[in-house]
Write an enzyme that holds these catalytic residues in place. Structure first.
Site, PDB file in Angstrom:
ATOM      1  N   ASN A  10       0.873  -1.174   0.000  1.00  0.00           N
ATOM      2  CA  ASN A  10       0.000   0.000   0.000  1.00  0.00           C
ATOM      3  C   ASN A  10       0.909   1.223   0.000  1.00  0.00           C
ATOM      4  O   ASN A  10       1.531   1.525   1.012  1.00  0.00           O
ATOM      5  CB  ASN A  10      -0.895  -0.023   1.245  1.00  0.00           C
ATOM      6  CG  ASN A  10      -1.703   1.257   1.398  1.00  0.00           C
ATOM      7  OD1 ASN A  10      -1.760   2.079   0.484  1.00  0.00           O
ATOM      8  ND2 ASN A  10      -2.328   1.422   2.554  1.00  0.00           N
ATOM      9  N   TRP A  11       0.972   1.873  -1.138  1.00  0.00           N
ATOM     10  CA  TRP A  11       1.905   3.002  -1.266  1.00  0.00           C
ATOM     11  C   TRP A  11       1.355   4.293  -0.665  1.00  0.00           C
ATOM     12  O   TRP A  11       2.056   5.296  -0.607  1.00  0.00           O
ATOM     13  CB  TRP A  11       2.283   3.205  -2.750  1.00  0.00           C
ATOM     14  CG  TRP A  11       3.368   2.273  -3.212  1.00  0.00           C
ATOM     15  CD1 TRP A  11       3.734   1.080  -2.628  1.00  0.00           C
ATOM     16  CD2 TRP A  11       4.247   2.451  -4.326  1.00  0.00           C
ATOM     17  NE1 TRP A  11       4.784   0.521  -3.321  1.00  0.00           N
ATOM     18  CE2 TRP A  11       5.120   1.336  -4.371  1.00  0.00           C
ATOM     19  CE3 TRP A  11       4.382   3.441  -5.301  1.00  0.00           C
ATOM     20  CZ2 TRP A  11       6.111   1.194  -5.341  1.00  0.00           C
ATOM     21  CZ3 TRP A  11       5.368   3.288  -6.278  1.00  0.00           C
ATOM     22  CH2 TRP A  11       6.222   2.183  -6.293  1.00  0.00           C
ATOM     23  N   LYS A  12       0.082   4.277  -0.248  1.00  0.00           N
ATOM     24  CA  LYS A  12      -0.508   5.474   0.375  1.00  0.00           C
ATOM     25  C   LYS A  12      -0.258   6.689  -0.528  1.00  0.00           C
ATOM     26  O   LYS A  12      -0.323   6.559  -1.740  1.00  0.00           O
ATOM     27  CB  LYS A  12       0.032   5.643   1.802  1.00  0.00           C
ATOM     28  CG  LYS A  12      -0.117   4.336   2.616  1.00  0.00           C
ATOM     29  CD  LYS A  12       0.200   4.480   4.067  1.00  0.00           C
ATOM     30  CE  LYS A  12       0.017   3.121   4.763  1.00  0.00           C
ATOM     31  NZ  LYS A  12       0.195   3.182   6.198  1.00  0.00           N
ATOM     32  N   HIS A  93      -9.336   1.467   5.107  1.00  0.00           N
ATOM     33  CA  HIS A  93      -8.049   1.651   5.804  1.00  0.00           C
ATOM     34  C   HIS A  93      -8.236   2.618   6.976  1.00  0.00           C
ATOM     35  O   HIS A  93      -8.993   3.586   6.882  1.00  0.00           O
ATOM     36  CB  HIS A  93      -6.997   2.178   4.836  1.00  0.00           C
ATOM     37  CG  HIS A  93      -5.611   2.085   5.385  1.00  0.00           C
ATOM     38  ND1 HIS A  93      -5.130   2.989   6.301  1.00  0.00           N
ATOM     39  CD2 HIS A  93      -4.630   1.171   5.184  1.00  0.00           C
ATOM     40  CE1 HIS A  93      -3.896   2.623   6.636  1.00  0.00           C
ATOM     41  NE2 HIS A  93      -3.568   1.533   5.974  1.00  0.00           N
ATOM     42  N   GLU A  95      -6.496   4.939   8.057  1.00  0.00           N
ATOM     43  CA  GLU A  95      -6.198   6.344   7.755  1.00  0.00           C
ATOM     44  C   GLU A  95      -7.402   7.028   7.117  1.00  0.00           C
ATOM     45  O   GLU A  95      -7.643   8.224   7.338  1.00  0.00           O
ATOM     46  CB  GLU A  95      -4.943   6.430   6.867  1.00  0.00           C
ATOM     47  CG  GLU A  95      -3.696   6.094   7.682  1.00  0.00           C
ATOM     48  CD  GLU A  95      -2.545   5.509   6.891  1.00  0.00           C
ATOM     49  OE1 GLU A  95      -2.555   5.584   5.646  1.00  0.00           O
ATOM     50  OE2 GLU A  95      -1.630   4.953   7.529  1.00  0.00           O
ATOM     51  N   GLU A 163      -5.054  -4.618  10.768  1.00  0.00           N
ATOM     52  CA  GLU A 163      -3.980  -3.633  10.914  1.00  0.00           C
ATOM     53  C   GLU A 163      -4.173  -2.853  12.222  1.00  0.00           C
ATOM     54  O   GLU A 163      -4.958  -1.898  12.262  1.00  0.00           O
ATOM     55  CB  GLU A 163      -3.990  -2.641   9.751  1.00  0.00           C
ATOM     56  CG  GLU A 163      -3.771  -3.277   8.394  1.00  0.00           C
ATOM     57  CD  GLU A 163      -3.232  -2.273   7.386  1.00  0.00           C
ATOM     58  OE1 GLU A 163      -2.162  -2.531   6.843  1.00  0.00           O
ATOM     59  OE2 GLU A 163      -3.863  -1.225   7.163  1.00  0.00           O
ATOM     60  N   GLY A 169       3.256   2.200  10.664  1.00  0.00           N
ATOM     61  CA  GLY A 169       4.304   3.208  10.493  1.00  0.00           C
ATOM     62  C   GLY A 169       5.115   3.491  11.739  1.00  0.00           C
ATOM     63  O   GLY A 169       5.874   4.470  11.777  1.00  0.00           O
ATOM     64  N   SER A 208       3.790  -2.224  10.119  1.00  0.00           N
ATOM     65  CA  SER A 208       5.234  -2.393  10.313  1.00  0.00           C
ATOM     66  C   SER A 208       5.731  -3.778   9.944  1.00  0.00           C
ATOM     67  O   SER A 208       6.695  -4.280  10.542  1.00  0.00           O
ATOM     68  CB  SER A 208       5.630  -2.036  11.756  1.00  0.00           C
ATOM     69  OG  SER A 208       5.369  -0.657  12.005  1.00  0.00           O
ATOM     70  N   GLY A 229       3.085  -1.221   4.127  1.00  0.00           N
ATOM     71  CA  GLY A 229       3.228   0.175   3.745  1.00  0.00           C
ATOM     72  C   GLY A 229       4.659   0.506   3.384  1.00  0.00           C
ATOM     73  O   GLY A 229       5.128   0.254   2.277  1.00  0.00           O
ATOM     74  N   GLY A 230       5.395   1.069   4.347  1.00  0.00           N
ATOM     75  CA  GLY A 230       6.736   1.571   4.095  1.00  0.00           C
ATOM     76  C   GLY A 230       7.667   0.571   3.424  1.00  0.00           C
ATOM     77  O   GLY A 230       8.451   0.947   2.530  1.00  0.00           O
TER      78      GLY A 230
END
Ligand code: 13P
Length: 250
Positions: A10-12, A93, A95, A163, A169, A208, A229-230
């Protein structure tokens, strides 16, 4: 029960045209690990160009509107995303639940709209740190899952992503025991709602996940992959996660 591992980046709100080289490199890693289903949920602006360079990976979106079309300035419909080249989308999500105040009902509606446009769906759930510390995580997340689950939920188009919000993150993850307990609770909740169909539904862990912890997480019985993500933003970071999923398949 053979659930194919599903590993999705997920590149957000990250990624410009220069990052298409990483899309292509990740697509090559995906092609080298056919036992694992690999995807990248990208900013909508990259979906079309990424589709041409996706290799063995699928391209997905990160959200869609709950309505099929209409006067919703700035929003994107599931059909638009599908036409651009997406074959999956994330919905719900944390966010978006926080930043856009999306409700469980919104999330269920988005999932149904996405399915109607031919998209597969990753539905996200997860608890805050307060809920975790109060000892209510399984109850709260199970209730969130039931309230967000669309009609006709089935394993061939829907996956769940657990999640924990406090793990996103932050570099912190729950204990392996806590992940196992949560995933088993979510499987049981799915069984109560959709019966045997739940045995084939993938439940991903997200928060993470990286090349250092993926192998241990993927070895948990009800962890059927990851939403990353990251550690999905470059091929160098994402490849070890994909490899860990492949190794967990055996
Ligand atoms: P991180 O892997 O950066 O913690 O993000 C997880 C996530 O929110 C994926 O949807």
């Amino acid at each position: 029960m053979g659930r194919r591992k599903l590993v999705v980046g997920n590149w957000k709100m990250n990624g410009l045209l220069a990052q298409l080289d990483d899309v292509e490199a990740i697509g090559s890693v995906a092609a080298a690990h056919p036992a694992v289903e690999v995807g990248l949920c990208l900013p909508a602006t990259l979906i079309g160009a990424a589709d041409a360079r996706r290799g063995g990976a699928f391209i997905g979106a990160q959200d869609c509107h709950q309505n099929g079309n209409g006067a919703h300035t700035g929003c994107l419909s599931a059909a638009m995303l599908a036409q651009a080249g997406a074959s999956w989308t994330i919905v719900g999500h944390s966010e978006r639940r926080q930043d856009q105040a999306e409700t469980d009902a919104d999330v269920a509606a988005k999932a149904l709209t996405a399915k109607a446009a031919g998209l597969n769906v990753i539905l996200c759930v997860g608890e805050s740190l307060d809920v975790r510390d109060a000892g209510d995580a399984e109850a709260v997340v199970s209730a969130q899952l039931l309230a967000s689950l669309p009609q006709g939920a089935a394993a061939d188009w829907l996956a769940i992503a657990y999640e924990p919000i406090w793990a996103i993150g932050t570099g912190r993850i729950p204990t392996m025991e806590a992940v196992a307990t949560m995933h088993a609770a979510l499987r049981a909740e799915l069984v109560s709602r959709i019966g045997d169909e739940a045995q084939g539904m993938r439940i991903l862990y997200g928060g993470s996940m990286n090349g250092d912890n993926a192998a241990e997480l993927m070895a948990i019985a009800d962890v059927d992959g990851g939403l990353v993500g990251g550690a999905s933003l470059t091929a160098a970071k994402f490849a070890p996660v994909i490899a860990a999923a492949a190794a967990a398949v055996g």
